[in-house]
Design a protein around this motif. Structure first.
Motif, PDB file in Angstrom:
ATOM      1  N   GLY A  54       0.808  -1.212   0.000  1.00 47.96           N
ATOM      2  CA  GLY A  54       0.000   0.000   0.000  1.00 47.96           C
ATOM      3  C   GLY A  54       0.841   1.262   0.000  1.00 47.96           C
ATOM      4  O   GLY A  54       0.502   2.259  -0.662  1.00 47.96           O
ATOM      5  N   PHE A  57       2.720   1.073  -3.787  1.00 48.87           N
ATOM      6  CA  PHE A  57       1.900   1.070  -5.004  1.00 48.87           C
ATOM      7  C   PHE A  57       0.515   1.683  -4.803  1.00 48.87           C
ATOM      8  O   PHE A  57      -0.237   1.792  -5.773  1.00 48.87           O
ATOM      9  CB  PHE A  57       1.741  -0.362  -5.523  1.00 48.87           C
ATOM     10  N   GLY A  58       0.158   2.022  -3.580  1.00 51.81           N
ATOM     11  CA  GLY A  58      -1.139   2.639  -3.338  1.00 51.81           C
ATOM     12  C   GLY A  58      -2.267   1.628  -3.285  1.00 51.81           C
ATOM     13  O   GLY A  58      -2.060   0.410  -3.138  1.00 51.81           O
ATOM     14  N   ASP A  59      -3.492   2.134  -3.433  1.00 57.81           N
ATOM     15  CA  ASP A  59      -4.687   1.288  -3.322  1.00 57.81           C
ATOM     16  C   ASP A  59      -4.771   0.253  -4.442  1.00 57.81           C
ATOM     17  O   ASP A  59      -5.298  -0.842  -4.238  1.00 57.81           O
ATOM     18  CB  ASP A  59      -5.948   2.150  -3.323  1.00 57.81           C
ATOM     19  N   LYS A  60      -4.281   0.586  -5.629  1.00 56.39           N
ATOM     20  CA  LYS A  60      -4.344  -0.374  -6.732  1.00 56.39           C
ATOM     21  C   LYS A  60      -3.526  -1.628  -6.430  1.00 56.39           C
ATOM     22  O   LYS A  60      -3.975  -2.756  -6.692  1.00 56.39           O
ATOM     23  CB  LYS A  60      -3.841   0.278  -8.019  1.00 56.39           C
ATOM     24  N   GLY A  61      -2.356  -1.435  -5.861  1.00 59.33           N
ATOM     25  CA  GLY A  61      -1.537  -2.581  -5.496  1.00 59.33           C
ATOM     26  C   GLY A  61      -2.188  -3.419  -4.410  1.00 59.33           C
ATOM     27  O   GLY A  61      -2.194  -4.661  -4.478  1.00 59.33           O
ATOM     28  N   THR A  62      -2.762  -2.753  -3.393  1.00 62.23           N
ATOM     29  CA  THR A  62      -3.436  -3.481  -2.320  1.00 62.23           C
ATOM     30  C   THR A  62      -4.629  -4.258  -2.847  1.00 62.23           C
ATOM     31  O   THR A  62      -4.843  -5.425  -2.473  1.00 62.23           O
ATOM     32  CB  THR A  62      -3.884  -2.498  -1.227  1.00 62.23           C
ATOM     33  N   ASN A  63      -5.426  -3.636  -3.722  1.00 65.14           N
ATOM     34  CA  ASN A  63      -6.590  -4.321  -4.282  1.00 65.14           C
ATOM     35  C   ASN A  63      -6.181  -5.516  -5.134  1.00 65.14           C
ATOM     36  O   ASN A  63      -6.869  -6.548  -5.140  1.00 65.14           O
ATOM     37  CB  ASN A  63      -7.420  -3.349  -5.121  1.00 65.14           C
ATOM     38  N   LEU A  64      -5.058  -5.406  -5.838  1.00 59.11           N
ATOM     39  CA  LEU A  64      -4.571  -6.535  -6.630  1.00 59.11           C
ATOM     40  C   LEU A  64      -4.199  -7.706  -5.722  1.00 59.11           C
ATOM     41  O   LEU A  64      -4.553  -8.867  -5.996  1.00 59.11           O
ATOM     42  CB  LEU A  64      -3.368  -6.104  -7.463  1.00 59.11           C
ATOM     43  N   SER A  67      -7.328  -9.315  -4.380  1.00 59.65           N
ATOM     44  CA  SER A  67      -8.014 -10.140  -5.383  1.00 59.65           C
ATOM     45  C   SER A  67      -7.301 -11.483  -5.559  1.00 59.65           C
ATOM     46  O   SER A  67      -7.956 -12.524  -5.727  1.00 59.65           O
ATOM     47  CB  SER A  67      -8.082  -9.401  -6.716  1.00 59.65           C
TER      48      SER A  67
END
Length: 380
Positions: A54, A57-64, A67
């Motif tokens: 997080g 890479f921010g929220d995009k990395g955390t969401n990946l 998933s």
């Protein structure tokens, strides 16, 4: 000599990590470093990793990552099945490459080349049977049979409908959120099998555990006999005692023999240690599940019953506290106020009646509500 210590330390670290990961939550290890390592491996390390992703890479990395976690842990997938096949195939290839050249040997005949292949093949066959067999899926065609076979006890199992399958839910069954189906006499969902363990495939699962325990024991003993045969054929003990003047006793010879084995057969030693550790873990799992079968219960029911006992204990404590509070208030009222007439005291409402009504409505008449809260299965 430094290489020998590296191998020894590697074996000890491997043993600690494996035992911590698989057994760190056992009560016997509570408050020990094993429990702390288990929490770090299963929870702490992943949380630190999520924070790191997080931050970078921010929220995009955390969401990946989340998933990927959902696919690996919350949906059926063959990842652990592939890992199992890779482990057993790699170990067999390493053993064949490093040890088959010594078979036949002083203590082993050539038949063990083929016996080992047959043993591994049976283990894979049991793995396939457990993975792809029906665990006892509850369907509209067989739900009446399961309802008659498993009566409700009205303690941890009551008559209700599965909110997902829209079918009556037989006692001792459970809706698996990973497989998205109700399984009769549900025990647990096994990631290694990518399948639930239930009424119809428990026997395959037990056979899988027992056979792989015997397979690891067989591999450990076979490699040990290979090393013992090399020790005998190369006359190591004779050389140590005659040419190097080492006393012919176990205490004197053991350090030199261990040093020679680690220097000449370190791969076989590591395989022996690995299989010995895995055999102990498999033995523990097999004994646990065999005991469940002998007592006619399941892993799921064990946790449900423990939570029910905990709820009963809390209920008893709540009743005792209520009784003590009532007695205390009655004593205070009796000391601070003049005695009331019998007629007035008869019609007067007790100040604890409201409290007792709340407890009865939320605890006494709804025991399954608390069990479902503890098991996080309110919806299911």
């Amino acid at each position: 000599m430094a290489v020998h210590w590296v191998l020894i330390c590697h074996g000890l670290v491997t043993l600690t990590v494996v035992v911590s990961f698989l057994c760190g939550q056992w009560p016997i290890f509570q408050g020990t470093p094993i429990s702390s390592i288990h929490r770090f491996i299963t929870f702490g390390a992943y949380q630190y990793f999520l924070k790191f992703v997080g931050a970078v890479f921010g929220d995009k990395g955390t969401n990946l990552i989340l998933s990927v976690e959902y696919y690996c842990c919350d949906r059926p997938n063959p990842i652990l099945q592939i890992i199992y096949l890779a482990i057993i195939g790699t170990i067999y290839c390493i053993i064949a490459k490093t040890s088959f050249s010594y078979i036949p040997g002083y203590y082993l005949s050539g038949i063990h080349r083929y016996a080992s292949m047959l043993a591994v093949g049976i283990g894979i066959l049991l793995f396939i049977l457990t993975s792809f067999s029906d665990p006892g899926t509850v369907k509209a065609e067989n739900v009446s049979q399961y309802l008659s076979a498993y009566p409700y006890d009205n303690i941890i199992y009551t008559e209700k409908e599965c909110s997902t399958c829209k079918l009556p839910k037989p006692a001792r069954s459970k809706h698996c959120s990973i497989c998205n189906r109700c399984v009769a006499r549900f025990d647990h969902h096994c990631g290694w099998m990518n399948n639930c363990i239930g009424e119809r495939n428990t026997r395959y699962f037990l056979a899988f555990l027992l056979w792989h325990f015997l397979l690891c024991v067989y591999g450990t003993i076979a490699i040990g006999l290979v090393l013992a045969g090399q020790l005998k054929e190369l006359r190591v003990i004779y050389i140590l005692t005659v040419y190097y003047g080492v006393d012919n006793s176990f205490g004197s010879l053991a350090p030199y023999i261990v040093q020679w084995l680690l220097g000449s057969y370190n791969t076989q030693i590591l395989l022996m240690v690995f299989m010995a550790i895995v055999s102990l873990l498999l033995a523990g799992f097999f004994v646990y599940h065999a005991n469940l079968c002998l007592t006619n219960t399941t892993t799921n029911e064990t946790f449900k019953w423990q939570d029910y006992i905990s709820w009963r204990k809390k209920l008893s404590e709540a009743r005792a506290s209520t009784a003590a509070l009532k007695a205390s208030i009655s004593g205070v009222n009796g000391e601070g106020k003049p005695p009331e007439s019998k007629c007035r005291s008869f019609f007067r409402r007790s100040p604890l009646e409201d409290t007792e009504a709340v407890i009865k409505n939320n605890v006494v008449h709804q025991p399954m509500f608390f069990i479902r809260i503890y098991m996080k299965e309110v919806v299911v």
